[in-house]
Scaffold this active site. Structure first.
Site, PDB file in Angstrom:
ATOM      1  CB  CYS A  66      48.033 102.228 -56.299  1.00 12.91           C
ATOM      2  SG  CYS A  66      46.735 103.569 -55.921  1.00 12.91           S
ATOM      3  CE  LYS A  70      41.730  99.004 -46.521  1.00  7.86           C
ATOM      4  NZ  LYS A  70      42.549 100.078 -46.816  1.00  7.86           N
ATOM      5  CG  ASN A  71      41.286 102.743 -44.534  1.00  6.72           C
ATOM      6  OD1 ASN A  71      42.234 101.966 -44.713  1.00  6.72           O
ATOM      7  ND2 ASN A  71      40.467 103.166 -45.474  1.00  6.72           N
ATOM      8  NE  ARG A 111      45.952 106.721 -53.085  1.00  4.38           N
ATOM      9  CZ  ARG A 111      45.739 105.653 -52.504  1.00  4.38           C
ATOM     10  NH1 ARG A 111      45.520 104.476 -52.968  1.00  4.38           N
ATOM     11  NH2 ARG A 111      45.293 105.628 -51.202  1.00  4.38           N
ATOM     12  CG  ASP A 133      37.604 104.426 -49.488  1.00  3.65           C
ATOM     13  OD1 ASP A 133      38.106 104.548 -48.169  1.00  3.65           O
ATOM     14  OD2 ASP A 133      38.167 104.878 -50.382  1.00  3.65           O
ATOM     15  NE  ARG A 181      46.083  96.313 -50.381  1.00  2.00           N
ATOM     16  CZ  ARG A 181      46.691  97.472 -50.950  1.00  2.00           C
ATOM     17  NH1 ARG A 181      46.794  97.624 -52.118  1.00  2.00           N
ATOM     18  NH2 ARG A 181      46.861  98.485 -50.159  1.00  2.00           N
TER      19      ARG A 181
END
Ligand code: EPZ
Length: 418
Positions: free
Chosen positions: A117, A22-23, A122, A305, A397
């Site tokens: 968030c 994803k990143n 952030r 993560d 997500r």
């Protein structure tokens, strides 16, 4: 809203494939703003965040076409507009990645500030300070950041703190700047390296990606390219933890074990057996897991993560563990939900003190952010009884078809739409 219902206590066994990262996919898709020709990206996962960035790119005038299961073609003939609106940016912080490319290609951009968030405020101050050093005029106006520059100029930039998307944002902007940009204290994540590989295929001149010092020699323009996204190291790590927690035997294929060295090392420290090849990793656990101490750190350190997922594992390991979160201010949202499943965890400041318990008990729990929701699924897989995880849109997500992949390994997991 969807929920996942999991009957725990089943050792996971078999093979599963890692999807595209994803990143890495998100910045790669945004790089399409830098040129008027198409780029083709392979191994783009079908995720909530990918859909969000497609919506934003469409809004900016990028045509995005998906062909087959994992290939996207993106083309920016000319942008319809240069504003990234709040309703799109607020759902995903990575939207700020459009700032650098829009200023570099079109001379200006107006991007909503992402806001905070669940895991912290952030801010994007490091992104903005770097663009100002490259000659952009940056102003804040009613929740939006406006950046303008007739042409960005190369600069020597030392980031005050390591930032993944900050490094990516500035690296993309610098490809079209007048002169050479040198980034010091740049992020070294594999996703940064993958973006640099794509940009160099597009005609950029980037050296040093993956090290703290990255140099980007500006060029007049870039051209179209084709690129395969790297495998998702966090998805891979999540399945590795699932195997260890359930006392199973799982092989993850099409991954890059070299991107997970810190995770593999810690998993071995708990007593799990981990075997690596160039493109796969096999995890088995036959003995009782032992507690270990974790301190998150930018790559190549232990990935923040993976912190929530590892906490679920340590909550049923023998002995005590201390988990220190050094990257984000508030990334312990999963603790309260794990406590409801019988975990013994105490949070003091940025540290979580975990005393392992023999087993967790299934319970209704609620996801709060992407990796916290993964942690709760893992806990449910290992717990005795039934766990219901609600608000799984957080999970969607960043994990593609997670219940199908887990069912393929023998898990009893079903999705229900309320
Ligand atoms: C990226 O977020 C990842 N997201 C995150 O993954 C990951 O957790 C994070 O890097 C750290 O590895 C993407 O790549 C899309 P940072 P990013 O800028 O770039 C502070 C997931 O689960 N900071 O490296 O937003 C910031 O507040 C997500 O997939 C500033 O203070 O993270 C944080 O405390 C979650 N000012 C720390 O630095 C800035 O201008 C690291 O943030 C920028 C960051």
């Amino acid at each position: 809203m969807d929920k996942l219902i999991i009957r725990g206590g089943i050792p996971l066994k078999g093979h599963v494939e890692a999807g595209g990262a994803k990143n890495a996919a998100l910045p790669a898709m945004v790089a399409s703003l830098l040129i008027g020709e198409p780029i083709r990206l392979h191994r783009v996962p079908r995720l909530g965040d990918v859909k969000t960035i497609i919506d934003l790119l469409n809004h900016l005038g990028v045509k995005v076409e998906r062909s087959g299961q994992e290939t996207l073609s993106l083309r920016t003939d000319g942008t319809s507009q240069l504003e990234a609106p709040y309703h799109l940016v607020k759902t995903m912080r990575a939207s700020v990645l459009v700032l650098g490319p829009l200023v570099a290609r079109f001379g200006r951009a107006r991007v909503s500030l992402p806001g905070g968030c669940a895991i912290g405020p952030r801010p994007i101050n490091l992104h903005l300070a770097a663009l100002e050093k490259m000659g952009a005029t940056v102003s804040l106006d009613s929740g939006y950041v406006e950046a303008k520059a007739p042409r960005l100029r190369g600069a020597r930039i030392t980031f005050d703190g390591q930032t993944v998307t900050g490094t990516e944002n500035v690296m993309m902007a610098a490809t079209l700047a007048d002169g050479t940009t040198v980034l010091e204290n740049a992020a070294c994540e594999p996703e940064v390296v993958d973006l640099a590989a794509l940009l160099n295929r597009m005609g950029a001149r980037i050296d040093g990606a993956g090290t703290p010092t990255v140099s980007i020699e500006g060029v007049p323009q870039l051209h179209g390219a084709e690129h395969e996204i790297i495998p998702d190291r966090v998805e891979t790590g999540t399945f590795m933890v699932a195997a260890a927690m359930t006392g199973g035997d799982v092989t993850i294929n099409r991954c890059v074990p070299g991107h997970l060295e810190a995770i593999i090392e810690k998993l071995r420290e708990t007593g799990a057996l981990v075997e690596e090849t160039d493109h796969s990793v096999r995890v088995r656990r036959e003995e009782q897991m032992q507690g270990v101490n974790i301190r998150t750190h930018p790559y190549p350190g232990f990935a923040t993560d993976m912190q929530a997922q590892f906490m679920a594992l340590l909550s049923i390991a023998q002995g005590s563990s201390v988990i220190t979160e050094t990257v984000f201010e508030n990334r312990f949202m999963h603790v309260n939900e794990l406590l409801r499943m019988g975990a013994d965890i105490k949070v003091i400041g940025t540290a979580a003190f975990v005393n392992g318990v023999p087993t967790l008990s299934g319970a209704p729990v609620m996801a709060t952010d992407l990796r916290a929701s993964a942690s709760l699924v893992l806990a449910g897989l290992a717990a005795q009884g039934v766990t219901t995880v609600s608000r799984v849109y957080h999970l969607d997500r960043g994990y593609e078809s997670i219940e199908q992949k887990l069912r393929g390994l023998g898990a009893h997991i079903e999705r229900f739409t309320e």
